[in-house]
Design an enzyme around this catalytic site. Structure first.
Site, PDB file in Angstrom:
ATOM      1  N   LYS A 548       0.831  -1.217   0.000  1.00  0.00           N
ATOM      2  CA  LYS A 548       0.000   0.000   0.000  1.00  0.00           C
ATOM      3  C   LYS A 548       0.862   1.262   0.000  1.00  0.00           C
ATOM      4  O   LYS A 548       0.623   2.189  -0.796  1.00  0.00           O
ATOM      5  CB  LYS A 548      -0.904   0.013   1.249  1.00  0.00           C
ATOM      6  CG  LYS A 548      -1.768  -1.212   1.413  1.00  0.00           C
ATOM      7  CD  LYS A 548      -2.632  -1.130   2.648  1.00  0.00           C
ATOM      8  CE  LYS A 548      -1.808  -1.123   3.923  1.00  0.00           C
ATOM      9  NZ  LYS A 548      -1.048  -2.369   4.142  1.00  0.00           N
ATOM     10  N   THR A 549       1.858   1.321   0.875  1.00  0.00           N
ATOM     11  CA  THR A 549       2.691   2.521   0.982  1.00  0.00           C
ATOM     12  C   THR A 549       3.471   2.772  -0.302  1.00  0.00           C
ATOM     13  O   THR A 549       3.610   3.911  -0.743  1.00  0.00           O
ATOM     14  CB  THR A 549       3.652   2.393   2.173  1.00  0.00           C
ATOM     15  OG1 THR A 549       2.902   2.151   3.365  1.00  0.00           O
ATOM     16  CG2 THR A 549       4.465   3.661   2.347  1.00  0.00           C
ATOM     17  N   ASP A 602       0.163   7.650   6.151  1.00  0.00           N
ATOM     18  CA  ASP A 602       0.545   6.241   6.121  1.00  0.00           C
ATOM     19  C   ASP A 602       0.220   5.553   7.448  1.00  0.00           C
ATOM     20  O   ASP A 602       0.347   6.150   8.522  1.00  0.00           O
ATOM     21  CB  ASP A 602       2.047   6.139   5.827  1.00  0.00           C
ATOM     22  CG  ASP A 602       2.463   4.735   5.455  1.00  0.00           C
ATOM     23  OD1 ASP A 602       1.631   4.002   4.883  1.00  0.00           O
ATOM     24  OD2 ASP A 602       3.622   4.375   5.728  1.00  0.00           O
ATOM     25  N   ASP A 603      -0.214   4.293   7.324  1.00  0.00           N
ATOM     26  CA  ASP A 603      -0.494   3.470   8.509  1.00  0.00           C
ATOM     27  C   ASP A 603      -1.396   4.213   9.495  1.00  0.00           C
ATOM     28  O   ASP A 603      -1.019   4.499  10.645  1.00  0.00           O
ATOM     29  CB  ASP A 603       0.808   3.061   9.205  1.00  0.00           C
ATOM     30  CG  ASP A 603       1.508   1.913   8.479  1.00  0.00           C
ATOM     31  OD1 ASP A 603       0.814   1.181   7.760  1.00  0.00           O
ATOM     32  OD2 ASP A 603       2.730   1.786   8.620  1.00  0.00           O
ATOM     33  N   LYS A 630     -11.584  16.142   5.986  1.00  0.00           N
ATOM     34  CA  LYS A 630     -12.749  16.780   5.368  1.00  0.00           C
ATOM     35  C   LYS A 630     -12.581  18.287   5.182  1.00  0.00           C
ATOM     36  O   LYS A 630     -13.431  18.940   4.578  1.00  0.00           O
ATOM     37  CB  LYS A 630     -13.993  16.519   6.222  1.00  0.00           C
ATOM     38  CG  LYS A 630     -14.417  15.066   6.256  1.00  0.00           C
ATOM     39  CD  LYS A 630     -15.683  14.882   7.082  1.00  0.00           C
ATOM     40  CE  LYS A 630     -16.131  13.429   7.097  1.00  0.00           C
ATOM     41  NZ  LYS A 630     -17.373  13.231   7.899  1.00  0.00           N
ATOM     42  N   LYS A 708       5.585  -7.660  -0.275  1.00  0.00           N
ATOM     43  CA  LYS A 708       6.773  -7.360   0.530  1.00  0.00           C
ATOM     44  C   LYS A 708       7.418  -8.646   1.027  1.00  0.00           C
ATOM     45  O   LYS A 708       8.658  -8.789   1.040  1.00  0.00           O
ATOM     46  CB  LYS A 708       6.380  -6.455   1.705  1.00  0.00           C
ATOM     47  CG  LYS A 708       7.587  -5.944   2.484  1.00  0.00           C
ATOM     48  CD  LYS A 708       7.155  -5.088   3.666  1.00  0.00           C
ATOM     49  CE  LYS A 708       6.499  -3.800   3.211  1.00  0.00           C
ATOM     50  NZ  LYS A 708       6.193  -2.907   4.364  1.00  0.00           N
TER      51      LYS A 708
END
Length: 743
Positions: A548-549, A602-603, A630, A708
């Site tokens: 994802k990162t 991230d995370d 938002k 990974k």
């Protein structure tokens, strides 16, 4: 010849008439209404028995005007205006001052319209001459007198008078006042007299802009729009005479706040404004200099800044010069009241004192306070409301044209001295320096110049300079390229972090990866091009190790936005909840300063301190993220947010997942063919080993492993000795517990 004596009564003096004996008036002066004294000075005559024959009585100011002292013999000649219709006055301008001197305590302003009516009633059919001096008593119940001096006279047009219209004619040296004569008042210099009303003339006002100022030499490249806004809102009213501003019901701007990122030209712009304005000596104060350890001294320091302006306004009123006070780092002394700890309350009282001076009971109209800060959010709201520091201008990062202007300014000496190589394209540099502040561009030019000079330095037997070649120094394109590597913008792209996350590149092991990237590219295009959208957010969710990162970093690099920052838990180890919230907010605040920005969060589950045991998470950080995800950026700014999480279901329960515009799942590898696609992309095994590995993993089913982990296993397999690569690779997959062998 008549002997000059004192006027027999104040009433005659205040009527601006000359007193003569009744018999002299009937015989010598032939009952004329008017007479010319000393061959030049015209007066209306008042017959009275209080003056002996052969004498003429004048008041003190009248005697001074006719340039004769008491007891002198002067010629008096009767004249007649009765049949000369052209002698009547259309308009007269009168200068006023207190007589004999200014009172200790200035009275309230005088209504110029009432004074005009008083003069027309009192001096109807009185002759007046240019530079004539006389006394006016504006209030019968008060002893205060005014000294009046005729500045200008305009005669009526005879033809229009015959038609019943007092048309304006030519300027005259003298004439007779009527009930139709327009009267305009101006106050004399160095008097505390104040005038109001529509009959006040346009006072002589010093030009607000220095006459020798050259706008082309301001040296504030990229701030043309901001300077235009400042001039329109803060200085336009000061260019016009005070009378016009008063008629509009306006007040001058007394405070201005320049805010924005460091190095964008706030201080430079304030200095140039001070030089440009034709004002009193500039006062430049650093905020912390105001504070003093002794009780009451900080407030006294504030009062001292305004003392000269107060004294001048009391004395000269609207004719007072402009006093400019520049406050650098104003947030140091004007923090929100009640937020600064300690028992002294010094910060609160300093703010109160400043508010009182700017917009208190006795308002100052001859002051312009220019405050500068990088933290507008810290300043007390009361200071920012209209009437105080009501002009607030953001000095942001320069756009492409602004960067070109700044580069042009800072390379002007090189260019004028033929030390800039012709191959240097400033337009190209302006494109490459996205999100550089003005100070960083200046640093870039300095770095390029230092690189060029370094070529002439020899380090053999010490440090020596090739002096004969110094005249041939040329700052080249390569020097600027090197400078771009040396100087990094504070509001730029975190290239080092992005490279760290995608050091192995993006392994396209499935069509799903390309589909995820296409969704991200669609979000990038929407952020760039959609005029209806200023905020776009994408959530990448999947199990740990699925990439994802890396995908988020790849999208951030592809977007080519000038501002890219990463919010990651690894930079917040040991932070308190409040510290973590502030760090996250700082990144978003910085993003709002750039026209196009991308923030990777991230995370998210780790940022929230989420653990399965309990479960436990930080609600403070959660609410902060909900607000920031938002919150739309300011006008003309665009923001793309890319978030990653390994606990999508938890974020859904928290209500955080719904804060994202789009959500997409990043899958694990599910079969041997996908694993082989990864190994092919990595190209780390020999052809024979690759075939053997492919054969060994063919029977694998129910594969469930992250990209990974596959890359890590491949790297570990390469280090194995004494066993076949395929056996080691398959065995490590089995040890990971991600697959089951169907034996």
């Amino acid at each position: 010849m008549f002997k000059l004596v004192r006027s027999p009564s104040d009433e005659i003096t205040l009527s601006n008439c000359a007193a003569v004996n009744v018999k002299d008036h009937e015989e010598s002066l032939k009952s004329s209404k008017y007479a010319k004294l000393n061959g030049k000075y015209v007066f209306k005559l008042t017959p009275t028995n209080d003056v002996r024959q052969g004498a003429i009585g004048l008041g003190g100011l009248q005697r001074a005007w006719v340039k004769a002292d008491e007891g002198h013999m002067i010629p008096v000649t009767p004249i007649s205006y009765d049949k000369d219709i052209s002698c009547y006055l259309y308009q007269m301008s009168v200068e006023l001052a207190f007589y004999p001197k200014d009172p200790r305590k200035p009275p309230p302003p005088y209504d110029s319209d009432q004074l005009a009516n008083l003069l027309r009633d009192m001096y109807n059919n009185n002759p007046f001459s240019r530079e004539q001096i006389f006394v006016v008593k504006p209030d019968k119940n008060k002893a205060q007198l005014l000294r009046a001096r005729i500045l200008d006279l305009t005669g009526s047009n005879p033809d229009m008078l015959r038609k019943g219209d007092s048309g304006k004619g030519q300027k005259r040296d003298n004439g007779v006042m009527t009930h139709q004569t327009l009267v305009k008042f101006e106050k004399a210099e160095d008097t505390v007299l104040l005038l109001t009303g529509s009959s006040r003339g346009y006072s002589t006002q010093a030009a607000i802009i220095s006459p020798d100022w050259d706008f082309s030499q301001m040296g504030i490249g990229g701030l043309d729009k901001e300077f235009s806004t400042i001039f329109r809102r803060a200085f336009a009213s000061r260019v016009f005479p005070a009378e016009i501003v008063e008629k509009l019901g306006c007040k001058h701007v007394r405070g201005m706040l320049l805010y924005g990122p460091p190095g964008c030209g706030k201080t430079l712009l304030a200095r140039q404004i001070g030089k440009m304005l034709n004002a009193r000596e500039l006062k430049v104060i650093n905020g912390p200099e105001i504070l003093n350890k002794f009780v009451g001294e900080s407030e006294a320091n504030i009062r001292k800044l305004f003392t000269e302006a107060e004294e001048e306004q009391t004395k000269l009123g609207s004719a007072s010069g402009l006093h400019i006070i520049i406050f650098d780092e104003i947030d140091a002394i004007c923090k929100e009241r009640g937020t600064v700890g300690g028992g002294t309350g010094v910060h609160d009282t300093v703010v109160n004192q400043l508010l009182a001076k700017l917009d208190g009971v006795e308002q100052l109209n001859n002051v312009l306070l220019i405050g500068m800060t990088n933290r507008r959010d810290l300043i007390d709201d009361a200071l920012l409301r209209p009437g105080r520091m009501d002009v607030q201008v953001e000095i942001g990062l320069p756009d492409k044209d602004g960067r070109f202007d700044i580069l042009t300014i800072h390379t002007s000496h090189m260019r004028n001295n033929n030390m800039l190589d012709g191959a240097v394209d400033l337009r190209d540099l302006a494109e490459k320096t996205r999100n550089f502040s003005g100070a960083e561009i200046e640093g870039l030019v300095k770095s390029a110049a230092n690189t060029a000079m370094n070529r002439l330095i020899k380090f053999k037997d010490g440090v020596n300079v090739d002096l004969p070649s110094t005249d041939k120094i040329k700052v080249s394109r390569d020097d600027f390229q090197q400078a771009l590597l040396d100087v990094k913008p504070a509001f730029g792209v975190s290239n080092e972090q992005l490279d760290k996350y995608i050091r192995n590149g993006i392994v396209d092991w499935s069509d799903q990866i390309e589909q995820i990237l296409e969704k991200g590219r669609l979000a990038i295009k929407q952020t760039q091009l959609d005029k209806f959208t200023s905020l776009t957010s994408l959530l990448l969710h999947g199990r740990p190790g699925c990439g994802k990162t890396a995908l988020a970093a790849q999208l951030a690099q592809e977007c080519k936005f000038p501002f890219v920052k990463i919010v990651t838990p690894e930079h917040m180890i040991g932070y308190t909840e409040a510290g973590k919230c502030q760090a996250i907010k700082t990144v978003f605040d910085d993003a709002y300063k750039s026209p196009l920005s991308c923030v990777i969060v991230d995370d998210i589950d780790q940022l929230l301190d989420y653990v399965n045991i309990g479960p436990r998470f930080s609600n403070v950080v959660l609410q902060t993220l909900k607000v920031l995800l938002k919150k739309h950026p300011p006008h003309d700014r665009k923001l793309l947010i890319i978030g990653t999480t390994s606990t999508h279901s938890v974020l859904q329960q928290m209500g955080l997942a719904d804060s994202f515009s789009y959500q997409t799942h990043v899958p694990y590898l599910s079969n041997g063919g996908q694993v082989m696609a990864v190994l092919k992309e990595l190209n780390c095994f020999s052809e024979a080993d690759t075939k053997a590995i492919k054969k060994s993993i063919t029977p694998l089913k129910d594969l469930h492993i992250g990209i990974k982990n596959v890359i890590s296993i491949a790297g570990a397999t390469l280090q194995a000795t004494g066993s076949a690569m395929d056996v080691v690779f398959a065995g490590m997959l089995e040890e990971q517990g991600c697959v089951k062998f169907n034996m």
